[in-house]
Design an enzyme around this catalytic site. Sequence first.
Site, PDB file in Angstrom:
ATOM      1  N   TYR A   1       0.821  -1.219   0.000  1.00  0.00           N
ATOM      2  CA  TYR A   1       0.000   0.000   0.000  1.00  0.00           C
ATOM      3  C   TYR A   1       0.852   1.265   0.000  1.00  0.00           C
ATOM      4  O   TYR A   1       0.651   2.178  -0.808  1.00  0.00           O
ATOM      5  CB  TYR A   1      -0.932  -0.055   1.201  1.00  0.00           C
ATOM      6  CG  TYR A   1      -1.412   1.258   1.736  1.00  0.00           C
ATOM      7  CD1 TYR A   1      -2.183   2.115   0.967  1.00  0.00           C
ATOM      8  CD2 TYR A   1      -1.104   1.635   3.044  1.00  0.00           C
ATOM      9  CE1 TYR A   1      -2.634   3.325   1.478  1.00  0.00           C
ATOM     10  CE2 TYR A   1      -1.556   2.831   3.557  1.00  0.00           C
ATOM     11  CZ  TYR A   1      -2.316   3.681   2.778  1.00  0.00           C
ATOM     12  OH  TYR A   1      -2.750   4.871   3.282  1.00  0.00           O
TER      13      TYR A   1
ATOM     14  N   PHE B   1       1.457   9.286  -6.225  1.00  0.00           N
ATOM     15  CA  PHE B   1       1.741  10.719  -6.093  1.00  0.00           C
ATOM     16  C   PHE B   1       2.836  11.149  -7.066  1.00  0.00           C
ATOM     17  O   PHE B   1       2.770  12.251  -7.625  1.00  0.00           O
ATOM     18  CB  PHE B   1       2.120  11.059  -4.651  1.00  0.00           C
ATOM     19  CG  PHE B   1       0.943  11.151  -3.732  1.00  0.00           C
ATOM     20  CD1 PHE B   1       0.179  12.309  -3.667  1.00  0.00           C
ATOM     21  CD2 PHE B   1       0.564  10.077  -2.949  1.00  0.00           C
ATOM     22  CE1 PHE B   1      -0.922  12.399  -2.831  1.00  0.00           C
ATOM     23  CE2 PHE B   1      -0.532  10.145  -2.107  1.00  0.00           C
ATOM     24  CZ  PHE B   1      -1.285  11.307  -2.051  1.00  0.00           C
TER      25      PHE B   1
ATOM     26  N   ALA C   1       2.744   1.599  -3.396  1.00  0.00           N
ATOM     27  CA  ALA C   1       1.860   1.924  -4.508  1.00  0.00           C
ATOM     28  C   ALA C   1       1.382   3.374  -4.425  1.00  0.00           C
ATOM     29  O   ALA C   1       1.314   4.076  -5.440  1.00  0.00           O
ATOM     30  CB  ALA C   1       0.669   0.974  -4.533  1.00  0.00           C
ATOM     31  N   CYS C   2       1.056   3.834  -3.214  1.00  0.00           N
ATOM     32  CA  CYS C   2       0.619   5.225  -3.053  1.00  0.00           C
ATOM     33  C   CYS C   2       1.737   6.201  -3.390  1.00  0.00           C
ATOM     34  O   CYS C   2       1.503   7.251  -3.992  1.00  0.00           O
ATOM     35  CB  CYS C   2       0.121   5.457  -1.631  1.00  0.00           C
ATOM     36  SG  CYS C   2      -1.474   4.704  -1.280  1.00  0.00           S
ATOM     37  N   ARG C   3       2.959   5.859  -3.016  1.00  0.00           N
ATOM     38  CA  ARG C   3       4.095   6.720  -3.350  1.00  0.00           C
ATOM     39  C   ARG C   3       4.205   6.917  -4.856  1.00  0.00           C
ATOM     40  O   ARG C   3       4.361   8.050  -5.343  1.00  0.00           O
ATOM     41  CB  ARG C   3       5.380   6.107  -2.797  1.00  0.00           C
ATOM     42  CG  ARG C   3       6.644   6.875  -3.169  1.00  0.00           C
ATOM     43  CD  ARG C   3       7.879   6.161  -2.638  1.00  0.00           C
ATOM     44  NE  ARG C   3       9.106   6.810  -3.097  1.00  0.00           N
ATOM     45  CZ  ARG C   3      10.336   6.345  -2.849  1.00  0.00           C
ATOM     46  NH1 ARG C   3      10.476   5.219  -2.151  1.00  0.00           N
ATOM     47  NH2 ARG C   3      11.392   6.981  -3.294  1.00  0.00           N
TER      48      ARG C   3
END
Length: 429
Positions: free
Chosen positions: A390, A398, A393-395
Amino acid sequence: MTATLATQISIAQALTAVTPDGLPFRFTAYDGSAAGPEDSPIHMHLATERGLSYVLTAPGDLGMVRAYVQGDLEIEGMHPGNPYELMRTMLNHLHFKRPTPAEALRIVRGLGWSHLKPPPPPPQEHLPKWRRTFEGLRHSRTRDKAAIHHHYDVSNRFYELILGPSMTYTCAVYPSHEASLEQAQHEKYDLVARKLDLQPGQRLLDVGCGWGGMVRHAAREYGVRALGVTLSAAQAEWAAQAIKREGLEHLAEVRFLDYRDVDERDFDAISSIGLTEHIGIRNYPSYFGFLLDRLKPGGRLLNHSITRPDNRLRSTGAFIDRYIFPDGELTGSGRIITEAQDAGFEVRHEENLREHYALTLGAWSENLQAHWDEAVAEVGYPTAKIWGLYLAACRVGFERNNTQLHQVLAVKLDDQANAHFPLRPTWGS
């Protein structure tokens, strides 16, 4: 291939059929097939038939996540607490095409119809949206409380390992690339305080206060009487202990409470840091209306939230919805500003901190990797793996401008339309 096996295809053949540009990593499967560059530092191995069933019955990220969480999809060449290179490679260089009905039929027939029976999902997975109705209508108080419990009440110790001493689970503001995570989180809280123009003796309401970071910063650094509210009992308990430990009981308080149940009014300022993502876009009018009602004339609101680069409503995706943020909704800063204005706020300033969130997520991933053994002991290997995936993937999200982070500063005008605002901003960078 014999005539009797003429319709069979290997797992690697099926995968390459839907990835026309090829695989950017090495892939192998339990049937002995392989694809992708042999010298790739990343090696993905589908180890079981159950894993194939997960992928076939939940195409996209959900099926792969299920297989990975259950141990049916193994990945070598990366640390499970920080699989950033894998996520960057997949999101930037792996391109799928949608098969035609005839192609999909050929693939499924070749792999075997038996794999279309979905295995039970991992126990860490939350119910799909349509099955959450027992918790109430979407974004009802009962269902919001359940969603917050699913994400934030994992373990305070687990969050300490990831977030570090600040216990701050929102985007930091990096004064430089060399700044530490703690320095950047301090700068974020201070930027919010400066934008709100906090002064000694004023009253601050922090909605969705988490572990009380903003409440404690405002009380400690600005002499403000600060009230924070959160729907997480674990957060409220941790925050109360931190307030007592720092000797701030005379100024700071955190309540286990829905923000809609705050009775006090005439606050000088309100901060909302990471709450808007949880309340539901259809609830924006009542959300901003409630906050406006709780401010005194001339009072300021700072809304800090994850956004989309456009103003269309889009799902957070099956993985995020089932494993991380149930019922989360994102839209663009334009929609947030519009709803704030329609509620009666005058918007005075906004800025996008997208790159800062990528840096923040990278620091959290490094913390998880550094404390991996303790994290696994605290929450179990599958949950720790979910968080590694998580955060990474979020990094990338952005970095790719799939998501943004906006701060919107607004004010409640007095009866004379006086914003009690300086001619130019005073908070600096």
